[in-house]
Write a protein that holds these residues in place. Structure first.
Motif: not given
Length: 180
Positions: A28, A30, A77, A79-80, A104, A106, A115, A118, A178
């Motif tokens: 991921s 950030n 992205e 967030t993924q 931001t 998720i 996920i 971040l 969330t």
């Protein structure tokens, strides 16, 4: 002062370096790069990278003979989490503005979620997942182990104690939520 001024250089971008192994990598990012297209994000990897998949945005394959990434996954992205397949080890460096974690969120579905992490600094599991404690039941990483949430104790227990930037995680939820 006017006679002996100080020169200040303010850096607004950061570099995220991810060490990749041959085979599958859960990654991921950030940072917010200027161009988040699959082709631009993985350009430095060349033919070392062969395939990338996401949970909900599709997949893309690298066709070395054409020098192109093709498939439904055209943008990445923060967030993924993504699963990136590599032919050989390499370092992926992504430059961009740090993600504003507070703005931001998720969105998580019931069941499994891939996920990203971040924040710019490592964080302990309990603090990082505080906004979904009670809804989240399990988190797993590729190399750092797993942790389960024990609601009766209000604690995350397991080998996974710290979340870090560059790594992706699989989070199991017993309801929608969330993550902040």
């Amino acid at each position: 002062d006017a006679i002996d001024p100080w020169e200040l250089n303010i850096q607004t971008t950061v570099d995220l370096s991810i060490e990749l192994i041959a085979g599958w990598n859960w990654i991921s990012f950030n940072v917010l790069p200027e161009d988040n297209s699959t082709a631009t994000m993985f350009a430095s990897l060349g033919a070392a990278a062969t395939f990338v998949g996401s949970q909900s945005s599709g997949t893309a394959s690298y066709y070395a003979s054409y020098g192109q990434w093709l498939g439904g996954l055209s943008e990445l992205e923060p967030t993924q989490m993504y699963q990136l397949n590599m032919n050989e080890p390499a370092t992926l460096t992504i430059t961009g503005m740090p993600v504003d974690v507070e703005s931001t969120p998720i969105a998580l579905i019931e069941g499994w979620n891939w996920i990203g992490y971040l924040p710019q600094n490592p964080g302990d599991v309990a603090t990082s997942l505080a906004s979904v404690s009670g809804l989240a039941t399990f988190i797993g990483s590729q190399f750092s182990g797993t942790a389960s949430y024990y609601e009766s104790y209000g604690q995350w227990l397991g080998g996974l104690t710290t979340l870090v930037s560059g790594s992706g995680y699989q989070l199991n939820m017993n309801a929608e939520g969330t993550l902040i």
